[in-house]
Design a protein around this motif. Sequence first.
Motif, mmCIF file in Angstrom:
data_model
loop_
_atom_site.group_PDB
_atom_site.id
_atom_site.type_symbol
_atom_site.label_atom_id
_atom_site.label_comp_id
_atom_site.label_asym_id
_atom_site.label_seq_id
_atom_site.Cartn_x
_atom_site.Cartn_y
_atom_site.Cartn_z
ATOM 1 N N SER A 112 5.437 6.321 -11.314
ATOM 2 C CA SER A 112 4.948 6.553 -10.018
ATOM 3 C C SER A 112 5.909 5.922 -8.842
ATOM 4 O O SER A 112 6.107 6.457 -7.684
ATOM 5 N N ARG A 113 6.341 4.658 -9.378
ATOM 6 C CA ARG A 113 7.119 3.828 -8.147
ATOM 7 C C ARG A 113 8.639 4.534 -8.216
ATOM 8 O O ARG A 113 9.188 4.495 -7.174
ATOM 9 N N TYR A 114 9.149 4.540 -9.282
ATOM 10 C CA TYR A 114 10.712 4.466 -9.410
ATOM 11 C C TYR A 114 11.092 6.253 -9.749
ATOM 12 O O TYR A 114 12.325 6.319 -9.061
ATOM 13 N N LEU A 115 10.249 6.953 -10.097
ATOM 14 C CA LEU A 115 10.565 8.225 -10.313
ATOM 15 C C LEU A 115 10.041 9.259 -8.939
ATOM 16 O O LEU A 115 10.666 10.162 -8.735
ATOM 17 N N LEU A 116 8.786 9.027 -8.576
ATOM 18 C CA LEU A 116 8.057 9.754 -7.605
ATOM 19 C C LEU A 116 7.993 9.176 -6.166
ATOM 20 O O LEU A 116 7.683 9.533 -5.416
ATOM 21 N N HIS A 117 8.512 7.758 -6.413
ATOM 22 C CA HIS A 117 8.810 6.829 -5.057
ATOM 23 C C HIS A 117 7.353 6.741 -4.223
ATOM 24 O O HIS A 117 7.267 7.028 -3.054
ATOM 25 N N LEU A 118 6.596 6.694 -4.988
ATOM 26 C CA LEU A 118 5.076 6.610 -4.262
ATOM 27 C C LEU A 118 4.834 5.059 -3.754
ATOM 28 O O LEU A 118 4.114 4.394 -4.415
ATOM 29 N N GLN A 119 5.668 4.847 -2.842
ATOM 30 C CA GLN A 119 5.593 3.281 -2.525
ATOM 31 C C GLN A 119 6.081 3.374 -1.091
ATOM 32 O O GLN A 119 6.503 4.321 -0.501
ATOM 33 N N GLU A 120 6.083 2.152 -0.220
ATOM 34 C CA GLU A 120 6.385 2.392 1.180
ATOM 35 C C GLU A 120 8.011 2.218 1.016
ATOM 36 O O GLU A 120 8.579 1.999 0.104
ATOM 37 N N PRO A 121 8.490 2.852 1.668
ATOM 38 C CA PRO A 121 8.182 3.564 3.141
ATOM 39 C C PRO A 121 7.690 4.967 3.159
ATOM 40 O O PRO A 121 7.403 5.824 4.110
ATOM 41 N N HIS A 122 7.996 5.612 1.728
ATOM 42 C CA HIS A 122 7.181 6.860 1.481
ATOM 43 C C HIS A 122 5.811 7.148 2.000
ATOM 44 O O HIS A 122 5.553 8.306 1.986
ATOM 45 N N LEU A 123 5.225 6.139 1.765
ATOM 46 C CA LEU A 123 3.688 6.131 1.882
ATOM 47 C C LEU A 123 3.364 4.998 2.543
ATOM 48 O O LEU A 123 3.990 3.783 2.681
ATOM 49 N N SER A 124 1.911 5.082 3.042
ATOM 50 C CA SER A 124 1.573 3.795 3.640
ATOM 51 C C SER A 124 1.001 2.817 2.609
ATOM 52 O O SER A 124 1.230 3.162 1.513
ATOM 53 N N ARG A 125 0.864 1.584 3.124
ATOM 54 C CA ARG A 125 0.537 0.543 2.062
ATOM 55 C C ARG A 125 -0.621 0.684 1.435
ATOM 56 O O ARG A 125 -0.632 0.809 0.199
ATOM 57 N N PHE A 126 -1.544 1.576 2.017
ATOM 58 C CA PHE A 126 -2.831 1.965 1.442
ATOM 59 C C PHE A 126 -2.774 2.746 0.298
ATOM 60 O O PHE A 126 -2.955 2.923 -0.867
ATOM 61 N N GLY A 127 -1.804 3.942 0.495
ATOM 62 C CA GLY A 127 -1.438 4.817 -0.396
ATOM 63 C C GLY A 127 -0.669 4.165 -1.621
ATOM 64 O O GLY A 127 -0.807 4.755 -2.827
ATOM 65 N N GLU A 128 0.116 3.365 -1.322
ATOM 66 C CA GLU A 128 1.013 2.711 -2.263
ATOM 67 C C GLU A 128 -0.006 2.006 -3.407
ATOM 68 O O GLU A 128 0.085 2.103 -4.500
ATOM 69 N N GLU A 129 -0.906 1.324 -2.755
ATOM 70 C CA GLU A 129 -2.158 0.712 -3.620
ATOM 71 C C GLU A 129 -2.865 1.591 -4.608
ATOM 72 O O GLU A 129 -2.902 1.340 -5.441
ATOM 73 N N VAL A 130 -3.229 2.620 -3.860
ATOM 74 C CA VAL A 130 -3.881 3.861 -4.394
ATOM 75 C C VAL A 130 -3.094 4.364 -5.940
ATOM 76 O O VAL A 130 -3.696 4.343 -6.722
ATOM 77 N N ALA A 131 -1.987 4.670 -5.247
ATOM 78 C CA ALA A 131 -0.941 5.295 -6.467
ATOM 79 C C ALA A 131 -0.837 4.190 -7.575
ATOM 80 O O ALA A 131 -0.799 4.559 -8.686
ATOM 81 N N ASP A 132 -0.632 2.950 -7.181
ATOM 82 C CA ASP A 132 -0.265 1.865 -8.230
ATOM 83 C C ASP A 132 -1.723 1.683 -9.175
ATOM 84 O O ASP A 132 -1.683 1.628 -10.256
ATOM 85 N N PHE A 133 -2.676 1.917 -8.450
ATOM 86 C CA PHE A 133 -3.909 1.636 -9.310
ATOM 87 C C PHE A 133 -4.287 2.734 -10.301
ATOM 88 O O PHE A 133 -4.421 2.517 -11.315
ATOM 89 N N VAL A 134 -4.119 3.835 -9.591
ATOM 90 C CA VAL A 134 -4.340 5.147 -10.562
ATOM 91 C C VAL A 134 -3.347 5.031 -11.582
ATOM 92 O O VAL A 134 -3.705 5.630 -12.878
#
Length: 172
Positions: A112-134
């Motif tokens: 999620s973090r390093y391959l799909l880059h589901l983190q800031e700045p690509h996502l909002s902080r809330f989106g990052e938290e949701v992606a991390d949790f899921v």
Amino acid sequence: MSVVENFVHRLPEPLRSLALRHRELVKFAVVGGTCFVIDTAIFVTLKTTILVEKPVTAKVVATLVATIVSYVLNREWSFRTRGGRERHHEAALFFLVNGVGIGLNSLPLGVSRYLLHLQEPHLSRFGEEVADFVSAQIIGTLIGMAFRWYGYKKWVFPEADARPRAKKSYDS
């Protein structure tokens, strides 16, 4: 009567029979739920405080703590009557299975973090938290849980009824 035993005996009949027939799995799930809460609390605390820049490290630390609790609860309750190995061999296999489980738990977060880059700045902080949790707490936990269930029964506690039951109840 214990809390779990009381709960099982209050279930409607089709569910009660199913829970009693699969008591090891029910106990494993209760231990897993308890360890999920421990893991989640530690993961969120570390990830939002001292390991902000290292979420995968936070996940590994949280999973290690939950794994230690899991060993004690699974050995003494979930798989109380299973065994077939000397304690040190059993513990080594338990931690080996869980080492693989930690990797499987952490893999979806890494993807999620390093391959799909589901983190800031690509996502909002809330989106990052949701992606991390899921990815870490739902997908990773489900994959790790399935592997652990198989590994515990296959390698760690391979023989059913290897240790005597303490009493005739749901909790023994």
